[in-house]
Design a protein around this motif. Structure first.
Motif, mmCIF file in Angstrom:
data_model
loop_
_atom_site.group_PDB
_atom_site.id
_atom_site.type_symbol
_atom_site.label_atom_id
_atom_site.label_comp_id
_atom_site.label_asym_id
_atom_site.label_seq_id
_atom_site.Cartn_x
_atom_site.Cartn_y
_atom_site.Cartn_z
ATOM 1 N N THR A 8 15.408 81.896 -11.042
ATOM 2 C CA THR A 8 15.131 81.817 -12.221
ATOM 3 C C THR A 8 14.580 79.908 -12.816
ATOM 4 O OG1 THR A 8 16.607 83.526 -12.898
ATOM 5 C CG2 THR A 8 15.824 82.318 -14.537
ATOM 6 N N GLY A 9 13.401 79.797 -13.683
ATOM 7 C CA GLY A 9 13.262 79.331 -13.895
ATOM 8 C C GLY A 9 14.198 78.068 -15.122
ATOM 9 N N ASP A 10 15.411 76.883 -15.482
ATOM 10 C CA ASP A 10 15.774 76.304 -15.181
ATOM 11 C C ASP A 10 15.461 74.593 -15.810
ATOM 12 O OD1 ASP A 10 16.327 74.463 -13.619
ATOM 13 O OD2 ASP A 10 17.353 76.257 -12.547
ATOM 14 N N LEU A 11 16.380 74.364 -17.103
ATOM 15 C CA LEU A 11 16.306 73.136 -17.375
ATOM 16 C C LEU A 11 16.211 71.813 -17.035
ATOM 17 C CD1 LEU A 11 18.289 73.743 -21.125
ATOM 18 C CD2 LEU A 11 15.877 73.000 -20.697
ATOM 19 N N LYS A 12 16.873 71.802 -15.860
ATOM 20 C CA LYS A 12 16.746 70.813 -15.297
ATOM 21 C C LYS A 12 15.267 71.064 -14.284
ATOM 22 C CE LYS A 12 21.391 69.231 -13.240
ATOM 23 N NZ LYS A 12 20.879 67.904 -14.205
ATOM 24 N N GLY A 13 15.162 72.221 -14.136
ATOM 25 C CA GLY A 13 13.705 72.142 -13.239
ATOM 26 C C GLY A 13 12.685 71.819 -14.365
ATOM 27 N N ILE A 14 12.508 72.192 -15.944
ATOM 28 C CA ILE A 14 11.718 71.361 -16.510
ATOM 29 C C ILE A 14 11.280 69.788 -16.292
ATOM 30 C CG2 ILE A 14 10.987 71.243 -18.901
ATOM 31 C CD1 ILE A 14 12.556 74.233 -19.462
ATOM 32 N N THR A 15 12.691 69.605 -16.193
ATOM 33 C CA THR A 15 13.561 67.946 -15.907
ATOM 34 C C THR A 15 12.584 67.277 -15.552
ATOM 35 O OG1 THR A 15 15.264 68.151 -17.716
ATOM 36 C CG2 THR A 15 14.548 65.824 -16.276
ATOM 37 N N SER A 16 12.818 68.171 -14.048
ATOM 38 C CA SER A 16 11.742 67.267 -12.687
ATOM 39 C C SER A 16 10.244 67.303 -12.807
ATOM 40 C CB SER A 16 11.930 68.608 -12.342
ATOM 41 O OG SER A 16 11.947 69.455 -11.971
ATOM 42 N N LYS A 17 9.695 67.861 -14.099
ATOM 43 C CA LYS A 17 8.482 68.373 -13.947
ATOM 44 C C LYS A 17 7.420 67.496 -15.453
ATOM 45 C CE LYS A 17 8.518 70.676 -9.848
ATOM 46 N NZ LYS A 17 7.271 70.463 -9.728
ATOM 47 N N LEU A 18 8.517 66.261 -15.937
ATOM 48 C CA LEU A 18 7.545 66.205 -17.112
ATOM 49 C C LEU A 18 6.628 65.538 -17.026
ATOM 50 C CD1 LEU A 18 11.291 65.507 -19.355
ATOM 51 C CD2 LEU A 18 8.894 66.729 -19.794
ATOM 52 N N ASP A 19 6.575 64.632 -15.342
ATOM 53 C CA ASP A 19 5.787 63.330 -14.937
ATOM 54 C C ASP A 19 4.114 64.216 -14.878
ATOM 55 O OD1 ASP A 19 7.673 61.089 -15.598
ATOM 56 O OD2 ASP A 19 8.003 61.055 -13.098
ATOM 57 N N TRP A 79 6.253 72.913 -25.832
ATOM 58 C CA TRP A 79 7.620 73.597 -26.858
ATOM 59 C C TRP A 79 8.021 75.165 -25.547
ATOM 60 C CZ3 TRP A 79 3.838 79.066 -28.144
ATOM 61 C CH2 TRP A 79 4.787 80.080 -28.300
ATOM 62 N N LEU A 80 9.123 74.910 -25.736
ATOM 63 C CA LEU A 80 10.036 75.874 -24.939
ATOM 64 C C LEU A 80 10.342 77.097 -25.498
ATOM 65 C CD1 LEU A 80 12.895 73.386 -23.982
ATOM 66 C CD2 LEU A 80 10.987 73.583 -22.556
ATOM 67 N N SER A 81 10.178 78.334 -24.754
ATOM 68 C CA SER A 81 10.508 79.746 -25.034
ATOM 69 C C SER A 81 11.709 79.606 -25.223
ATOM 70 C CB SER A 81 9.232 80.725 -24.457
ATOM 71 O OG SER A 81 8.735 81.139 -25.147
ATOM 72 N N PRO A 82 12.755 80.361 -25.365
ATOM 73 C CA PRO A 82 14.264 80.298 -26.113
ATOM 74 C C PRO A 82 14.727 80.331 -24.842
ATOM 75 C CG PRO A 82 13.134 81.893 -27.398
ATOM 76 C CD PRO A 82 11.824 82.033 -26.091
ATOM 77 N N VAL A 83 15.597 79.710 -24.626
ATOM 78 C CA VAL A 83 16.918 79.198 -23.862
ATOM 79 C C VAL A 83 18.089 79.205 -24.229
ATOM 80 C CG1 VAL A 83 15.426 77.083 -22.387
ATOM 81 C CG2 VAL A 83 16.917 76.471 -24.326
ATOM 82 N N TYR A 84 18.213 79.565 -25.257
ATOM 83 C CA TYR A 84 19.587 80.262 -25.978
ATOM 84 C C TYR A 84 20.261 81.072 -24.685
ATOM 85 C CZ TYR A 84 17.588 78.333 -29.760
ATOM 86 O OH TYR A 84 16.279 77.152 -30.819
ATOM 87 N N ARG A 85 21.577 80.694 -25.285
ATOM 88 C CA ARG A 85 22.125 82.187 -24.895
ATOM 89 C C ARG A 85 21.734 83.372 -25.378
ATOM 90 N NH1 ARG A 85 27.269 82.007 -21.743
ATOM 91 N NH2 ARG A 85 28.447 80.814 -22.034
ATOM 92 N N SER A 86 21.529 84.646 -24.259
ATOM 93 C CA SER A 86 21.016 85.738 -24.594
ATOM 94 C C SER A 86 21.255 86.709 -23.550
ATOM 95 C CB SER A 86 19.605 85.081 -24.747
ATOM 96 O OG SER A 86 19.287 87.016 -24.238
ATOM 97 N N LEU A 136 21.921 80.498 -17.356
ATOM 98 C CA LEU A 136 20.505 80.617 -16.806
ATOM 99 C C LEU A 136 19.799 79.594 -16.250
ATOM 100 C CD1 LEU A 136 18.687 84.807 -17.538
ATOM 101 C CD2 LEU A 136 19.949 83.321 -14.609
ATOM 102 N N PHE A 137 19.699 79.653 -18.067
ATOM 103 C CA PHE A 137 18.860 77.547 -17.737
ATOM 104 C C PHE A 137 19.071 76.423 -17.452
ATOM 105 C CE2 PHE A 137 17.123 81.157 -20.927
ATOM 106 C CZ PHE A 137 15.666 81.299 -20.103
ATOM 107 N N GLY A 138 20.542 76.602 -17.674
ATOM 108 C CA GLY A 138 22.007 75.068 -17.751
ATOM 109 C C GLY A 138 22.730 75.156 -18.159
#
Ligand code: NOJ
Length: 561
Positions: A31-42, A53-60, A78-80
């Motif tokens: 599953t994709g995660d926040l660290k993954g997003i950070t790694s792709k900011l460049d 805009w991030l679709s929801p990453v809250y506890r769910s 799941l997301f970190g």
């Protein structure tokens, strides 16, 4: 000209929607995660993105992909975790990218502690946060939920609660001031962290029609779609004004409302000078079809009424530009890929995707790009319902079978319309799993079958690919000599007598004309002005002879005139 677009830091930024589950899996759990997003900011910076805009990453519990929140102030494992979120915010800030979260406050999850307590203790304060009703003769009314079936769920005896979406998404009762205060506190919690703002989910549904009346059945199930009773209902302004005053107004944030169905005459309340939000998505042209209460009742999208669709788009632009700034888009996590919506399969190619991008990108408003759109991704050609995770697709499948379709026919519709079409993992390269998850891991949703050829590594290496085209559109919109015109210029439709053509001018300190042909053969267009320069074209060859422009099949051309 318009107020909102001319002020605030978000002016002149391009927004990009990340569907976190499917963007980049850094910890290798599929599953994709926040660290993954950070790694792709460049990567996003390279494209020219200024807002994510991030679709929801809250506890769910993930009944509806995270749009069912069980803790508004925590990150789902799941997301970190919260430290990963803080890291993402800090790294984005270094790159001058603002992060928006998804604010889902029409409903929460049935696993939220508020709802759990409400179930256990009907007299508790929390029970008043929801729509409970005692009804001895079945559901309190005949509303159909948006995911199918009754909008009411029984919890034992005569007690029911309302859910406009799935039964695991109980609606919050905004009539209750204590609930509204909990929401205000939560919104401030996030804004205090330095968030850029929110995309705001299903917000037009927070007010329900007084008395919750039943309506005349519109389907064989005896129910009536809940839209008419729960969308933009009179009195909603009180809640939205309070929310704005108590939260957004106190911060330099941007708010993007998911507010479908707001009539043009009420746009001023939503996005005018004192509107509830900075901007709202323009849904007027996002789907050319209307599929009633099941996909099998949809009109074939390739036989849709082009003129009516075009006129709606133009009307929306003309009314919005007088009032505020709309948010424009052709893809998001709720739709199949754009070319599947607008163009017959036989004609799909990267140039068609460029044309569709050009069609909306220079409209008046703030453009949003959905992940993978810049790669020219298409639908992944699902063949089995087992490949599907989305709750709404599964419901449509069941409805189609119940209405007598064969499993093959029902599956064909799912492959065409499913929201999961846009939710498969982002292909980063041609390695196993498209580089989304490490080799040997099975991602949560199947990898697109074309990942070996359609992926970020391959696409960013091309000079003439879809990525390069989007990058150029972003440059034109943000830093070029046309930037002022594209951001603020007046929109005017042109050449309305031409079939299968979207054509408009934008006039600011310069004038540009955008012409997008939806015809599958070449055509000649007599231009009502002199073409000074070709600014952008989806296919390199542009023939202009005097005032006659030859448009190739599905070609878009942007001219300075
Ligand atoms: C709109 C979201 O975009 C969609 O994905 C979700 O299912 C519904 N709102 C319910 O939250």
């Amino acid at each position: 000209m318009s107020n909102a677009i001319n002020k605030g830091w978000w002016k002149n930024r391009i927004a990009y929607q990340v569907y976190p589950r499917s963007f980049c899996d850094a910890n290798g759990d599929g599953t994709g995660d926040l660290k993954g997003i950070t790694s792709k900011l460049d990567y996003l910076k390279e494209l020219g993105v200024g807002i994510v805009w991030l679709s929801p990453v809250y506890r769910s519990p993930m009944d509806d992909g995270g749009y069912d929140i069980s803790d508004y102030e925590d990150i789902d494992p799941l997301f970190g975790n919260m430290a990963d979120m803080d890291e993402l915010l800090a790294e984005a800030k270094k790159r001058d990218i603002k992060i928006l979260m998804d604010l889902v406050v029409n409903h929460c999850s049935d696993e939220h502690p508020w709802f759990q307590k409400a179930l256990r203790e009907p007299d508790s304060e929390e029970a008043g946060y929801f729509w409970f009703a005692e009804s001895p003769d079945g559901p309190p009314n005949n509303w159909r939920s948006m995911f199918g079936g009754s909008a009411w769920e029984n919890v034992g005896g005569d007690r029911y609660y309302m859910h406009l979406f799935s039964k695991k998404q109980p609606d919050l009762n905004w009539e209750n001031p204590k609930l509204r205060q909990r929401i205000i506190d939560m919104v401030r919690f996030w804004l205090d962290k330095g968030l850029g703002g929110f995309r705001i989910d299903a917000i037009v549904h927070i007010k329900k029609m007084e008395g919750l009346p039943s309506g005349p059945a519109d389907g064989p199930d005896g129910m009536v779609g809940c839209y008419a009773y729960t969308r933009n209902v009179e009195g909603i302004g009180k809640f939205l004004t309070e929310l704005r005053e108590q939260t957004f107004d106190k911060y330099e944030c941007v708010t993007v409302a998911e507010a479908a169905g707001v009539p043009n005459e009420q746009l001023v309340d939503y996005i005018g000078e004192k509107g509830y939000f900075s901007t709202m998505f323009d849904f007027s042209y996002s789907e050319p079809y209307n599929y009633g209460h099941g996909w099998h009742t949809a009109k074939d999208p390739y036989e849709w009424d082009f003129d009516a669709w075009r006129d709606t788009l133009y009307a929306s632009q003309l009314s919005t530009q007088k009032i505020g700034c709309g948010a424009t888009f052709i893809e998001n996590h709720d739709y199949p890929r754009a070319c599947q919506k607008f163009v017959p399969e036989k004609d799909h190619c990267p140039e068609v995707q460029k044309m569709l991008g050009n069609m909306y990108f220079f409209l008046f408003g703030m453009p949003f790009i959905y992940q993978g759109q810049e790669l020219g991704m298409t639908n992944p050609r699902f063949t089995s319902i087992d490949q599907i995770d989305d709750i709404s697709t599964k419901n449509h499948y069941r409805t189609a079978l119940a209405d007598g379709l064969s499993p093959e026919e029902a599956m064909r519709l799912c492959a065409r319309y499913s929201r999961d079409n846009a939710r498969v993992p982002f292909p980063w390269d041609d390695s196993e799993n498209g580089g989304f998850s490490p080799a040997g891991v099975t991602p949560w949703l199947c990898v697109h079958p074309d990942y070996k050829t359609v992926n970020a590594k391959a696409e960013t290496a091309k000079n003439d690919g879809v990525f390069a085209f989007y990058k150029e559109m972003i440059r034109l919109r943000t830093v070029s000599e046309y930037a002022e015109t594209i951001q603020n210029g007046t929109f005017a439709p042109i050449l309305q007598g031409e079939k299968q053509l979207i054509a408009y001018t934008r006039t600011g300190d310069k004038t540009i004309a955008v012409l997008c042909s939806f015809a599958d053969s070449a055509r000649e267009i007599v231009l009502p002005f002199e073409a000074k320069k070709v600014v952008l074209a989806s296919k390199d060859e542009v023939k202009i002879d005097g005032n006659v422009l030859t448009l190739l099949p599905y070609q878009s051309v942007t001219l300075e005139v």
